[in-house]
Design an enzyme around this catalytic site. Structure first.
Site, PDB file in Angstrom:
ATOM      1  CE1 TYR A 293      -7.343  -1.520  -9.348  1.00 29.91           C
ATOM      2  CE2 TYR A 293      -6.911   0.189 -10.940  1.00 29.91           C
ATOM      3  CZ  TYR A 293      -6.873  -1.127 -10.576  1.00 29.91           C
ATOM      4  OH  TYR A 293      -6.383  -2.056 -11.440  1.00 29.91           O
ATOM      5  CD  GLU A 294     -13.767  -0.486  -8.966  1.00 29.23           C
ATOM      6  OE1 GLU A 294     -14.720  -0.299  -8.193  1.00 29.23           O
ATOM      7  OE2 GLU A 294     -13.770  -0.122 -10.151  1.00 29.23           O
TER       8      GLU A 294
END
Ligand SMILES: Cc1cc2nc3c(=O)[nH]c(=O)nc-3n(C[C@H](O)[C@H](O)[C@H](O)COP(=O)(O)OP(=O)(O)OC[C@H]3O[C@@H](n4cnc5c(N)ncnc54)[C@H](O)[C@@H]3O)c2cc1C
Length: 593
Positions: free
Chosen positions: A438-439
């Site tokens: 994620y990110e």
């Protein structure tokens, strides 16, 4: 031993090395000094140990529960109480501006506090990651009215925030977002669409949730250039700050996933939900980057935090588990603990040294962010801003990858018991696995690093950094006790320079070749920068001659250099090998002659 004890001495050492004392001399941090730093850290360590650590296993076992009739989400036992105490003790706002109720302390100190929180319970700590990112975004992009209405309660943590980019067809390709925004007569907007995988998208910890949503206005250009950013509260907020009726945003489902079970990952349906524009129309992606960059550093920090937790458990297990005999020709009689076996000590040393290198990398990036904002000399500010830009993708991707590797190593130290859920070590590895995804996946970070951060200025920021590192580690050659570290970083830096030359030179001519090697380039940069930072720490320890601190720092620097920089030449070979060698993996591209 409990499950986790905050490594306060290592954290304080790291803060000193990245210059917390000089930061405290800046006018912006005049109210902060060494005593304040010590107090914050020890008080937070106590809070985390007593209040948050006990929720870690419960969160993993129970997860969060959605009531499909109401769309409400109940968190695991203990989360509400832990969060209420986090808010009442005002931990969330320690680094934010005093005018919005924050403590105005350096970001790097906030990072140290967040490391402890993330070790204590990674899933729980994610509420703060997103809320802190949102605060940074609003401080930079919101109107005075929006700041007044929303910031004070985000800073205290009374409300949390979410980041809404992902949709079923829009993951890494954020430009594919389809959620729509239409202007209402009152100048607010109606948001309609489905967002998926939204961290802490719905929960029972706070009275309100502030969703920051990327959406497309009518006739907006295609791709990311047509995305605008909207603030969509779960409950509307009137001009005097009171909470009004519920908005039409609803949690449709929560994901059943590998780890971070305590954190509800939600599919959110926005059905003509009322929101307001943040910043300018079609400038949403730039605004969202403010949030993502702050969050990316904290995701790198997750690698440090979860590895530290896993290391402590593995080290304590190795001190107790009796198995086999000493390999000293019978001089030590009877059975021994596995700590006596060199291969087990190798695994623990790998963990300890890599954690030290990662911590230095993340904290240096945060300290550079503090300097980029608060240093008085504006030329220096842009120097530090370039440094933050360069280091953020390395910190995010290298540390999160190491987090997965090191938590896996902790399972190995535990042997079969590590694979059994009862010991709890498997949870750390499961929890760690999200951070490379994620990110922005680590593949996307590597491309950002090679193409934008290194490529955009012809490698200038990278060469500047390499030269700085060369100067910093040069005195090592005069200290025979760090011979391995010294020769490792010397050849590592030379290899990194050669790799940078190749990336800069190849980018225009054969961009696919750079993309094929981008992840290896980032791995190399992570290992070399980590190696240099941990070597500087050893150097400083030698100069101060503080035992046993010096022994530990020297041992870790030598070990890290041999293990991580010995293969730099092989990494160079891989990263410069181009994309042609990947052709046969895609049958559509194989030319049958
Ligand atoms: C637990 C969890 C929490 C999350 N929280 C949030 C949240 O709060 N808010 C939010 O908006 N999103 C959130 N996400 C979504 C997350 O950010 C995305 O999953 C991630 O960005 C990757 O997108 P994707 O899953 O669609 O994978 P894809 O984009 O389909 O990628 C699949 C693979 O292809 C690679 N790839 C894709 N495009 C390229 C390219 N151009 N070049 C090279 N390689 C490429 C990727 O690196 C990856 O290896 C969360 C996801 C999870 C699982």
């Amino acid at each position: 031993m409990g499950e986790y004890e905050a490594p306060l001495e290592s954290i304080k050492d790291t803060l000193r090395l990245v210059g917390i004392d000089e930061l405290c001399e800046l006018p912006a941090f005049a109210h902060c000094d060494g005593d304040a730093v010590d107090t914050v850290l020890s008080e937070f360590a106590r809070f985390a140990g007593e209040v948050v650590v006990p929720t870690n296993r419960t969160g993993d076992r129970q997860g969060a529960m959605l009531d499909p009739n109401t769309g409400n989400v109940a968190t695991a036992d203990g989360f509400q109480d832990a969060y209420a105490r986090y808010v009442s003790m005002q931990w969330g706002g320690i680094t934010f501006p005093p005018e919005f109720g924050g403590g105005g302390l350096p970001t790097v100190l906030g990072v140290a506090v967040h490391e402890i929180l993330a070790s204590a319970n990674l899933a729980f700590s994610l509420t703060s990651v997103l809320t802190h990112g949102a605060i940074n975004l609003l401080l930079r992009c919101a109107t005075e009215r929006q700041c007044r209405l929303f910031l004070p309660r985000l800073v205290t943590g009374e409300w949390t925030a979410t980041m809404n980019l992902t949709e079923p067809q829009a993951g890494s390709d954020v430009g594919a977002v389809r959620t729509r925004a239409r202007r209402r007569p009152d100048d607010r907007w109606e948001i309609t669409g489905t967002k998926i995988f939204i961290t802490w998208g719905e929960h029972d910890l706070t009275d309100n949730i502030v969703h920051l949503v990327l959406a497309r206005t009518p006739d907006a250009p295609l791709g990311t250039a047509g995305l605008s950013l909207f603030l969509v509260p779960k409950f509307s907020v009137s001009e005097d700050g009171t909470i009004g009726p519920r908005n039409s945003v609803r949690c449709q489902s929560i994901e059943d996933k590998l780890g971070i079970h305590g954190s509800p990952t939600c599919a959110l349906e926005f059905d003509h939900a009322v929101g307001e524009l943040v910043g300018e129309e079609n400038r949403g992606m730039a605004a969202m980057f403010t949030m993502m960059n702050a969050a990316r550093l904290l995701i790198g920090l997750e690698g440090v935090a979860v590895s530290e937790l896993a290391f402590q458990r593995a080290r304590d297990f190795a001190r107790e588990r009796v198995q086999g005999h000493a390999s000293d020709g019978g001089r030590t009689p009877g059975d021994v603990t596995i700590m006596k076996h060199p291969d087990v000590r190798r695994m623990l040393m790998e963990m300890a040294s890599t954690i030290a290198a990662m911590r230095l990398l993340v904290y240096s990036t945060a300290a550079a962010a503090d300097r980029a904002t608060h240093t008085i000399d504006t030329t220096l500010r842009s120097h530090f801003l370039r440094r933050v830009d360069l280091l953020t993708p390395i910190a995010k991707a290298w540390c999160s990858d190491q987090g997965v590797a090191l938590t896996s190593l902790a399972i190995q130290v535990f042997g079969g018991s590590g694979y059994i859920e009862d010991t709890g070590v498997a949870q750390y590895w499961r929890d760690s696995r999200i951070a490379p995804i994620y990110e922005g996946t680590n593949g996307i970070q590597a491309i950002d690093f090679a193409v934008r951060k290194v490529g955009r200025d012809g490698g200038a920021a990278m060469y500047e950094f390499i030269e700085e590192l060369e100067r910093a580690v040069a005195p090592m050659s005069q200290h025979p006790e760090v011979h391995d570290a010294s020769s490792g970083v010397e050849s590592g830096l030379a290899t990194l320079r050669t790799a940078t030359d190749w990336v800069v030179e190849t980018l225009a001519r054969a961009p696919d070749d750079v993309l094929a090697g981008a992840s290896r380039f980032l791995d190399l940069a992570g290992a070399v920068v980590g190696g240099c930072l941990i070597s500087e720490k050893a150097l400083m320890a030698i100069e101060i001659r503080s035992q046993p601190c010096a022994d530990e720092a020297v041992g870790q620097a030598n070990f890290f250099a041999v293990e991580h920089l010995g293969g730099a030449a092989g990494m160079l070979r891989s990263l410069t090998s181009g994309s042609e060698r990947l052709r046969t993996i895609d049958p559509d591209e194989v030319v049958i002659s």
